[in-house]
Design a protein around this motif. Structure first.
Motif, PDB file in Angstrom:
ATOM      1  N   SER A 134      -1.624  16.714 -68.632  1.00  0.00           N
ATOM      2  CA  SER A 134      -1.089  14.585 -67.543  1.00  0.00           C
ATOM      3  C   SER A 134       0.515  15.507 -68.221  1.00  0.00           C
ATOM      4  O   SER A 134       0.978  15.194 -67.115  1.00  0.00           O
ATOM      5  N   ILE A 135       1.149  15.863 -68.668  1.00  0.00           N
ATOM      6  CA  ILE A 135       2.449  16.056 -69.227  1.00  0.00           C
ATOM      7  C   ILE A 135       2.870  17.473 -68.359  1.00  0.00           C
ATOM      8  O   ILE A 135       3.963  17.473 -67.579  1.00  0.00           O
ATOM      9  N   ALA A 136       1.719  18.793 -67.416  1.00  0.00           N
ATOM     10  CA  ALA A 136       2.369  19.140 -66.808  1.00  0.00           C
ATOM     11  C   ALA A 136       3.069  18.468 -65.992  1.00  0.00           C
ATOM     12  O   ALA A 136       3.733  18.452 -65.239  1.00  0.00           O
ATOM     13  N   VAL A 137       1.408  17.391 -64.714  1.00  0.00           N
ATOM     14  CA  VAL A 137       2.364  16.362 -63.394  1.00  0.00           C
ATOM     15  C   VAL A 137       2.924  15.443 -64.020  1.00  0.00           C
ATOM     16  O   VAL A 137       3.866  15.963 -63.314  1.00  0.00           O
ATOM     17  N   MET A 345       6.903   3.265 -58.744  1.00  0.00           N
ATOM     18  CA  MET A 345       5.497   3.243 -59.115  1.00  0.00           C
ATOM     19  C   MET A 345       5.375   3.261 -57.318  1.00  0.00           C
ATOM     20  O   MET A 345       4.281   3.530 -56.669  1.00  0.00           O
ATOM     21  N   LEU A 346       6.062   1.545 -56.548  1.00  0.00           N
ATOM     22  CA  LEU A 346       5.457   1.595 -55.767  1.00  0.00           C
ATOM     23  C   LEU A 346       5.963   2.530 -53.629  1.00  0.00           C
ATOM     24  O   LEU A 346       4.802   3.137 -53.524  1.00  0.00           O
ATOM     25  N   LEU A 347       7.139   3.303 -54.161  1.00  0.00           N
ATOM     26  CA  LEU A 347       7.435   3.526 -53.267  1.00  0.00           C
ATOM     27  C   LEU A 347       7.139   5.298 -53.095  1.00  0.00           C
ATOM     28  O   LEU A 347       7.777   5.923 -52.332  1.00  0.00           O
ATOM     29  N   TYR A 348       6.721   5.758 -54.285  1.00  0.00           N
ATOM     30  CA  TYR A 348       5.951   7.577 -54.729  1.00  0.00           C
ATOM     31  C   TYR A 348       6.334   8.798 -54.198  1.00  0.00           C
ATOM     32  O   TYR A 348       5.975   9.370 -53.296  1.00  0.00           O
ATOM     33  N   LEU A 384       0.279   4.192 -61.407  1.00  0.00           N
ATOM     34  CA  LEU A 384      -0.455   4.409 -61.052  1.00  0.00           C
ATOM     35  C   LEU A 384      -1.531   5.593 -61.146  1.00  0.00           C
ATOM     36  O   LEU A 384      -0.639   6.219 -59.902  1.00  0.00           O
ATOM     37  N   PRO A 385      -2.821   5.500 -60.767  1.00  0.00           N
ATOM     38  CA  PRO A 385      -3.384   7.116 -60.748  1.00  0.00           C
ATOM     39  C   PRO A 385      -3.969   7.562 -59.512  1.00  0.00           C
ATOM     40  O   PRO A 385      -5.090   7.684 -59.210  1.00  0.00           O
ATOM     41  N   THR A 386      -3.281   7.611 -58.151  1.00  0.00           N
ATOM     42  CA  THR A 386      -3.563   7.757 -57.010  1.00  0.00           C
ATOM     43  C   THR A 386      -2.095   8.623 -56.318  1.00  0.00           C
ATOM     44  O   THR A 386      -2.596   8.900 -55.015  1.00  0.00           O
ATOM     45  N   TYR A 387      -1.757   8.950 -57.417  1.00  0.00           N
ATOM     46  CA  TYR A 387      -0.661  10.462 -56.475  1.00  0.00           C
ATOM     47  C   TYR A 387      -0.925  11.254 -56.857  1.00  0.00           C
ATOM     48  O   TYR A 387      -2.421  12.155 -57.175  1.00  0.00           O
ATOM     49  N   LEU A 390      -1.427  14.095 -59.864  1.00  0.00           N
ATOM     50  CA  LEU A 390      -2.397  12.599 -60.782  1.00  0.00           C
ATOM     51  C   LEU A 390      -3.867  13.096 -60.014  1.00  0.00           C
ATOM     52  O   LEU A 390      -4.577  14.356 -60.845  1.00  0.00           O
ATOM     53  N   LEU A 391      -4.181  13.003 -58.941  1.00  0.00           N
ATOM     54  CA  LEU A 391      -6.214  13.248 -58.745  1.00  0.00           C
ATOM     55  C   LEU A 391      -6.085  14.572 -58.464  1.00  0.00           C
ATOM     56  O   LEU A 391      -7.289  14.763 -58.947  1.00  0.00           O
ATOM     57  N   ALA A 392      -5.436  15.668 -58.508  1.00  0.00           N
ATOM     58  CA  ALA A 392      -5.903  16.877 -58.360  1.00  0.00           C
ATOM     59  C   ALA A 392      -6.426  17.081 -59.794  1.00  0.00           C
ATOM     60  O   ALA A 392      -7.073  18.567 -59.937  1.00  0.00           O
ATOM     61  N   ALA A 393      -5.437  16.881 -60.577  1.00  0.00           N
ATOM     62  CA  ALA A 393      -5.883  17.115 -62.057  1.00  0.00           C
ATOM     63  C   ALA A 393      -7.200  16.787 -62.584  1.00  0.00           C
ATOM     64  O   ALA A 393      -7.620  17.149 -63.670  1.00  0.00           O
TER      65      ALA A 393
END
Length: 436
Positions: A134-137, A345-348, A384-387, A390-393
Motif C-alpha cells: 500500500s505505501i509503496a504504491v 481523484m478524477l483526473l488520474y 478510487l481503487p482503479t489505478y 493499485l490494481l497490480a498490487a
C-alpha cells in the motif's frame, strides 16, 4: 451561463474518467469544442502547456531508449536485491525503492516491476503484504511531485517562475517533504490490519493451497549495455539539474543563458537518447514500441486535452472565480490542497491536475507558498481503487491481504495515502517558509 459551462467541463471530465487512460485527453478536446463552438466561450486566452508536452516527449524518449538498452531491468534488479537483503524492514524499504525509482524516471509506472518482489519478500517474512504494498504504491505516486523530470514538476516550475519561485526552490521543498511524508505513511501502514497469520482470508487460501511460497527465483538477464545506458540517462538528469542551478537567479553562474531551462531539459534528454542509441548500438525503431514510450505519449494527450479544457473555462471567468474563491483561499489556504486532492481523484494524473488547476489558483491570488505546499495533493490517485499500480498490487498479493472492500473506499491504500499527503502538505508549509 457560468453554471452551464462549468457543468459542461465537469461532464467531459467525468466522461474522460469513465473512458480511462488516454480518454481523459480525448474528452478534454471534445469539451473544448463544446465550450467554444456551442456555448461561444473564447479559447484565445487558454493555457496550452506546449513546453510541458514537449518535455514529456523528450524525457520519455530518453527513458525508452534506456529501457530498450536494458537499463530499466538493471535498476529493477538492484531494487530487488536491496529488498531481499532487508526483509524485516520491508514496510519501510519498499516505499524508499518505489520513491527513488519514480524520482529518477519521472513516472510511477516503474513500481510495476518491484511490486511482485515486495509481495514475495513480505509473505516470506510473515509480514502482511498489504502493508508494504500500500505505501509503496502511494510513494510511487507522490514522488512524481518531487521528480526533477516529471511533467507535473516541470509544468508547475514554469507557472511559479513569474512569482519568484524557481525550479531548484521547488525541488528543495518537494523532495524532502514528500520523502519524509512517505516514511510517516509507512509508519502508519505498518500497523494496518491484523497480523498475516491471524488473517481469515489468508488462512482460507493457505488451506486451499492457493498460496505459493516463492523462492528468490531466477535473476534477470541483464544486457551488456544496461549499465552504460543507465549511467548516460542518470548523467543527463544530473546535467539538467546542474544547468538549472547555474542559470537560476539564486546562483546565477550563467547570466543571460543562450539555452533556457525548459529547452535544456528537452535537448539534454534527446541528446542522451541519441548517445544511448549510438554507444549501445540499439535499434532506434524499438524505442516507440517500449512500454514507457507508450505511457508517456498517453500522458501528453491527457495533459493537452484536460489543460485546454480547464483553462478555457477558467480564463473566460477568472474575474468571477477570483471574487468567489480568492478570499476563501486567502483565509483558508489549506483548502487548495483539498481541491487538488479531489480533482486528482478524477483526473488520474498529477500532471493533468497541475496544469488544469494551478494556473487558476495562482491567477486568483493564491500565495506561491500555499501553492507549493499544496502541490503534493495532486497525488490522490489511490483513493478510487482503479489505478493500474493499485490494481497490480491487489493482483500480486495471493495472500488476499491487499483487497478492496465492498464499500469501495475501504482498501489498504486509503489511510496510508491520506496520511502521506496530509503530512507532505503540512511539511510543505514548514519547509516552504524557509525557502519561499
Amino acid at each position: 451561463m457560468i453554471v452551464v459551462e462549468l457543468l459542461v467541463v465537469l461532464l467531459f471530465i467525468y466522461l474522460g474518467a469513465r473512458i480511462g487512460g488516454i480518454g481523459i485527453g480525448l474528452a478534454g478536446g471534445a469539451g473544448v469544442v463544446a465550450l467554444s463552438l456551442i456555448l461561444g466561450v473564447p479559447t484565445s486566452q487558454a493555457y496550452i502547456p506546449v513546453d510541458v508536452i514537449l518535455i514529456i516527449m523528450s524525457v520519455i524518449t530518453a527513458i525508452a531508449a534506456m529501457q530498450v538498452a536494458g537499463g530499466m531491468d538493471w535498476l529493477v534488479q538492484i531494487a530487488e536485491d536491496f529488498l531481499r537483503k532487508n526483509p524485516e524492514r520491508i514496510t519501510f524499504y519498499a516505499p524508499i525503492v518505489t520513491f527513488v525509482m519514480t524520482l529518477m524516471a519521472g513516472t510511477g509506472h516503474t513500481a510495476f516491476s518491484t511490486l511482485p518482489v515486495i509481495a514475495e519478500v513480505a509473505k516470506g517474512q510473515g509480514v502482511r503484504p498489504s502493508r508494504p504494498l500500500s505505501i509503496a504504491v502511494v510513494a510511487s505516486q507522490i514522488a512524481i511531485t518531487a521528480s526533477p523530470i516529471s511533467a507535473a514538476v516541470v509544468a508547475f516550475a514554469a507557472m511559479l517562475a513569474p512569482f519568484g519561485v524557481d525550479y531548484l526552490t521547488l525541488l528543495a521543498v518537494c523532495i524532502p517533504t514528500t520523502f519524509i511524508a512517505c516514511m510517516i505513511g509507512a509508519f502508519v501502514a505498518n500497523f494496518m490490519g491484523s497480523e498475516l497469520k491471524d488473517d481469515a482470508e489468508y488462512q482460507h487460501r493457505l488451506e486451499a493451497g492457493l498460496i505459493k511460497m516463492a523462492s528468490e527465483g531466477e535473476r534477470r538477464e541483464i544486457s551488456a549495455t544496461a549499465k552504460k545506458a543507465t549511467f548516460i540517462f542518470l548523467g543527463s538528469i544530473l546535467l539538467v539539474v546542474s544547468y538549472a542551478a547555474a542559470i537560476s537567479g539564486s546562483i546565477g553562474l550563467i547570466e543571460d543563458p543562450a539555452l533556457g531551462r525548459n529547452e535544456a531539459i528537452m535537448t539534454f534528454m534527446l541528446g542522451a537518447a541519441a548517445l544511448i542509441v549510438m554507444t549501445c548500438k540499439i535499434d532506434s525503431g524499438k524505442i516507440p514500441a517500449a512500454s514507457t514510450f507508450r505511457s508517456g505519449m498517453t500522458a501528453c494527450v491527457c495533459v493537452l486535452g484536460v489543460a485546454w479544457l480547464g483553462s478555457t473555462f477558467v480564463q473566460s471567468h477568472v474575474g468571477e472565480i477570483k471574487e468567489f474563491a480568492g478570499t476563501l483561499l486567502a483565509d483558508y489556504p489549506w483548502m487548495l490542497a483539498l481541491v487538488l486532492f479531489f480533482a486528482s481523484m478524477l483526473l488520474y494524473s498529477q500532471g493533468a491536475t497541475t496544469v488544469a488547476l494551478m494556473p487558476a489558483a495562482l491567477a486568483i491570488g493564491v500565495a506561491p507558498l500555499t501553492a507549493v505546499a499544496s502541490f503534493a495533493a495532486v497525488s490522490a490517485l489511490f483513493v478510487l481503487p482503479t489505478y493500474p499500480t493499485l490494481l497490480a498490487a491487489v493482483e500480486m498479493d495471493d495472500t488476499g491481504s491487499t483487497r478492496i472492500g465492498k464499500y469501495v473506499f475501504n482498501h489498504p491504500f486509503f489511510i496510508p495515502g491520506v496520511v502521506t499527503i496530509t503530512s507532505a502538505v503540512a511539511l510543505g508549509f514548514t519547509f516552504g517558509g524557509l525557502f519561499i
